[in-house]
Write a protein that holds these residues in place. Structure first.
Motif, PDB file in Angstrom:
ATOM      1  N   ASN A 172       0.822  -1.221   0.000  1.00 33.46           N
ATOM      2  CA  ASN A 172       0.000   0.000   0.000  1.00 33.46           C
ATOM      3  C   ASN A 172       0.854   1.268   0.000  1.00 33.46           C
ATOM      4  O   ASN A 172       0.506   2.270   0.601  1.00 33.46           O
ATOM      5  N   GLY A 173       1.980   1.229  -0.722  1.00 32.40           N
ATOM      6  CA  GLY A 173       2.846   2.399  -0.793  1.00 32.40           C
ATOM      7  C   GLY A 173       2.253   3.544  -1.584  1.00 32.40           C
ATOM      8  O   GLY A 173       2.582   4.705  -1.363  1.00 32.40           O
ATOM      9  N   THR A 174       1.361   3.201  -2.517  1.00 33.39           N
ATOM     10  CA  THR A 174       0.617   4.218  -3.259  1.00 33.39           C
ATOM     11  C   THR A 174      -0.657   4.535  -2.494  1.00 33.39           C
ATOM     12  O   THR A 174      -1.370   3.609  -2.089  1.00 33.39           O
ATOM     13  N   PRO A 175      -0.958   5.794  -2.242  1.00 38.40           N
ATOM     14  CA  PRO A 175      -2.128   6.137  -1.426  1.00 38.40           C
ATOM     15  C   PRO A 175      -3.397   5.438  -1.893  1.00 38.40           C
ATOM     16  O   PRO A 175      -3.732   5.439  -3.072  1.00 38.40           O
ATOM     17  N   GLU A 176      -4.060   4.790  -0.931  1.00 42.97           N
ATOM     18  CA  GLU A 176      -5.350   4.158  -1.154  1.00 42.97           C
ATOM     19  C   GLU A 176      -5.302   3.086  -2.234  1.00 42.97           C
ATOM     20  O   GLU A 176      -6.284   2.836  -2.921  1.00 42.97           O
ATOM     21  N   ALA A 177      -4.168   2.410  -2.368  1.00 39.92           N
ATOM     22  CA  ALA A 177      -4.062   1.315  -3.334  1.00 39.92           C
ATOM     23  C   ALA A 177      -4.944   0.142  -2.928  1.00 39.92           C
ATOM     24  O   ALA A 177      -5.355  -0.655  -3.772  1.00 39.92           O
ATOM     25  N   ALA A 179      -8.376  -1.260  -0.456  1.00 37.72           N
ATOM     26  CA  ALA A 179      -9.664  -0.775   0.034  1.00 37.72           C
ATOM     27  C   ALA A 179      -9.577  -0.276   1.467  1.00 37.72           C
ATOM     28  O   ALA A 179     -10.202   0.727   1.825  1.00 37.72           O
ATOM     29  N   THR A 180      -8.796  -0.965   2.307  1.00 36.26           N
ATOM     30  CA  THR A 180      -8.681  -0.553   3.707  1.00 36.26           C
ATOM     31  C   THR A 180      -7.539   0.442   3.917  1.00 36.26           C
ATOM     32  O   THR A 180      -7.354   0.935   5.035  1.00 36.26           O
ATOM     33  N   ASP A 181      -6.773   0.756   2.891  1.00 40.42           N
ATOM     34  CA  ASP A 181      -5.690   1.740   2.940  1.00 40.42           C
ATOM     35  C   ASP A 181      -4.836   1.572   4.197  1.00 40.42           C
ATOM     36  O   ASP A 181      -4.647   2.513   4.981  1.00 40.42           O
ATOM     37  N   PRO A 182      -4.267   0.369   4.421  1.00 47.42           N
ATOM     38  CA  PRO A 182      -3.611   0.114   5.701  1.00 47.42           C
ATOM     39  C   PRO A 182      -2.302   0.867   5.891  1.00 47.42           C
ATOM     40  O   PRO A 182      -1.523   1.075   4.961  1.00 47.42           O
ATOM     41  N   LEU A 183      -2.077   1.248   7.144  1.00 46.33           N
ATOM     42  CA  LEU A 183      -0.806   1.794   7.624  1.00 46.33           C
ATOM     43  C   LEU A 183      -0.302   0.834   8.683  1.00 46.33           C
ATOM     44  O   LEU A 183      -1.044   0.471   9.604  1.00 46.33           O
ATOM     45  N   TYR A 184       0.973   0.416   8.568  1.00 47.38           N
ATOM     46  CA  TYR A 184       1.549  -0.519   9.539  1.00 47.38           C
ATOM     47  C   TYR A 184       3.000  -0.108   9.761  1.00 47.38           C
ATOM     48  O   TYR A 184       3.844  -0.261   8.888  1.00 47.38           O
ATOM     49  N   LEU A 185       3.286   0.438  10.934  1.00 47.11           N
ATOM     50  CA  LEU A 185       4.623   0.901  11.285  1.00 47.11           C
ATOM     51  C   LEU A 185       5.115   0.159  12.522  1.00 47.11           C
ATOM     52  O   LEU A 185       4.339  -0.138  13.432  1.00 47.11           O
ATOM     53  N   ASP A 186       6.404  -0.137  12.552  1.00 51.39           N
ATOM     54  CA  ASP A 186       7.073  -0.651  13.741  1.00 51.39           C
ATOM     55  C   ASP A 186       8.045   0.436  14.186  1.00 51.39           C
ATOM     56  O   ASP A 186       8.924   0.840  13.421  1.00 51.39           O
ATOM     57  N   ILE A 187       7.886   0.916  15.419  1.00 51.58           N
ATOM     58  CA  ILE A 187       8.659   2.058  15.898  1.00 51.58           C
ATOM     59  C   ILE A 187       9.344   1.719  17.214  1.00 51.58           C
ATOM     60  O   ILE A 187       8.733   1.148  18.118  1.00 51.58           O
ATOM     61  N   GLY A 188      10.613   2.063  17.299  1.00 50.28           N
ATOM     62  CA  GLY A 188      11.359   1.940  18.537  1.00 50.28           C
ATOM     63  C   GLY A 188      11.828   3.312  18.985  1.00 50.28           C
ATOM     64  O   GLY A 188      12.358   4.083  18.177  1.00 50.28           O
ATOM     65  N   ILE A 249      -0.822   0.910  13.837  1.00 51.46           N
ATOM     66  CA  ILE A 249      -1.601   0.303  12.761  1.00 51.46           C
ATOM     67  C   ILE A 249      -2.878   1.111  12.558  1.00 51.46           C
ATOM     68  O   ILE A 249      -3.555   1.467  13.530  1.00 51.46           O
ATOM     69  N   ALA A 250      -3.202   1.408  11.300  1.00 52.00           N
ATOM     70  CA  ALA A 250      -4.431   2.156  11.004  1.00 52.00           C
ATOM     71  C   ALA A 250      -5.028   1.652   9.694  1.00 52.00           C
ATOM     72  O   ALA A 250      -4.320   1.088   8.845  1.00 52.00           O
ATOM     73  N   GLY A 251      -6.328   1.863   9.535  1.00 54.12           N
ATOM     74  CA  GLY A 251      -6.989   1.453   8.300  1.00 54.12           C
ATOM     75  C   GLY A 251      -8.341   2.104   8.146  1.00 54.12           C
ATOM     76  O   GLY A 251      -8.968   2.524   9.135  1.00 54.12           O
ATOM     77  N   ARG A 252      -8.799   2.190   6.907  1.00 51.73           N
ATOM     78  CA  ARG A 252     -10.112   2.769   6.625  1.00 51.73           C
ATOM     79  C   ARG A 252     -11.197   1.770   7.024  1.00 51.73           C
ATOM     80  O   ARG A 252     -11.193   0.626   6.581  1.00 51.73           O
ATOM     81  N   PRO A 253     -12.151   2.177   7.863  1.00 50.54           N
ATOM     82  CA  PRO A 253     -13.234   1.258   8.240  1.00 50.54           C
ATOM     83  C   PRO A 253     -14.120   0.921   7.048  1.00 50.54           C
ATOM     84  O   PRO A 253     -14.382   1.768   6.192  1.00 50.54           O
ATOM     85  N   LEU A 254     -14.583  -0.328   7.000  1.00 48.15           N
ATOM     86  CA  LEU A 254     -15.436  -0.773   5.898  1.00 48.15           C
ATOM     87  C   LEU A 254     -16.911  -0.496   6.172  1.00 48.15           C
ATOM     88  O   LEU A 254     -17.704  -0.353   5.251  1.00 48.15           O
ATOM     89  N   ARG A 255     -17.284  -0.472   7.435  1.00 43.40           N
ATOM     90  CA  ARG A 255     -18.674  -0.212   7.849  1.00 43.40           C
ATOM     91  C   ARG A 255     -19.635  -1.189   7.170  1.00 43.40           C
ATOM     92  O   ARG A 255     -20.677  -0.807   6.638  1.00 43.40           O
TER      93      ARG A 255
END
Length: 286
Positions: A172-177, A179-188, A249-255
């Motif tokens: 999902n490197g391209t915006p909204e590629a 349906a849920t447009d997921p963001l997943y980051l690992d941060i220290g 972690i974030a994503g667009r809700p499907l509702r």
């Protein structure tokens, strides 16, 4: 910029899955603890091989995606299509079950630490019956940058900001590629350090702390707990005295309606009954 606050803290609970693999489950521990589009978040982590050696023998899925992020260890994926994937330390497998997949996830080690996460992401109704597929992403293909105050930022899915530049993950490197447009980051983060990251407004978002302790909006988020974030377009996270490691972690809700029966996630009871019948009669992954 509207900074997201910590809305709810969900402590993980100890449980087991597969053939007895011990893990901790937060999102998805009960049906009421889902966070659209996320169905489940498990953390597994132990140095005792008795806790993981039996693995996850062949089992079915339909209607959603599984994301396995291996922090430490080595698992092998095999499925009914003849695919074989080696998931090693720092790597990710992003699997779309779609209309059906029957696969196994088995440890390829007899000792040492095995640690990581599995996230289940719902698929929209229009995509639930598409062909199954997956992508294995080795650690070297996941962008990682060092933070000036100490620590790191890894981008598995979506896009992150660092020093005025945008970093795109392999998924999902391209915006909204997707349906849920997921963001997943690992941060220290080093002890006492903070970080602010954009999160698309309107997306549901969570933080899970797996080492140390974090603060979000002045509220403590302890280890082994998921913090559900209120809406906004960014989040600021600070580390405690021991530093912190967490996934954002974030994503667009499907509702859409969610009807789940174990490894099958559909929109109606009739669709669940069809999935069970298909599995029993060898049609699930046909």
């Amino acid at each position: 910029m509207t900074i997201r606050e910590l809305q709810q803290v969900i402590p993980s609970v100890a449980t087991s899955d597969g053939a007895g693999v011990k893990l901790r489950r937060s999102i998805g521990a009960t049906p009421g603890l889902r966070l659209d589009p996320f169905l489940m978040l498990d953390e597994f982590g132990t140095e005792n091989p008795d806790d993981y050696i039996a693995g996850f023998p062949p089992h079915p899925h339909r209607g959603f995606e599984t994301v396995t992020y291996m922090l430490d260890g080595h698992m092998r994926h095999e499925d009914h299509l003849g695919n074989v994937g080696e998931l090693k330390s720092g790597g990710v497998q992003w699997m779309t079950a779609g209309r059906g997949v029957i696969h196994s996830e088995m440890p390829q080690q007899e000792s040492g630490r095995m640690r990581g996460f599995q996230l289940w992401i719902n698929l929209p109704a229009r995509e639930k019956m598409k062909p199954a597929g997956y992508r294995d992403i080795p650690a070297q293909e996941i962008p990682s940058v060092a933070l000036a105050a100490g620590g790191y930022l890894k981008v598995i899915a979506g896009r992150a900001q660092h020093d005025g530049r945008e970093i795109a993950g392999p998924i999902n490197g391209t915006p909204e590629a997707m349906a849920t447009d997921p963001l997943y980051l690992d941060i220290g983060l080093a002890a006492g350090a903070t970080i602010t990251q954009p999160v698309p407004a309107g997306h549901n978002a969570l933080i899970y702390v797996y080492e140390g302790q974090a603060q979000v909006g002045g509220r403590a988020l302890p280890r082994y707990a998921t913090g559900v974030l209120a809406d906004g377009d960014a989040v600021t996270v600070g580390a405690g005295d021991e530093g912190a490691r967490f996934v954002l972690i974030a994503g667009r809700p499907l509702r859409e309606p969610v009807v789940q029966y174990g490894p099958f996630v559909m929109n109606t009871r009739d669709e669940i009954e069809q999935a069970i019948d298909d599995y029993r009669n060898g049609r699930l992954a046909a």
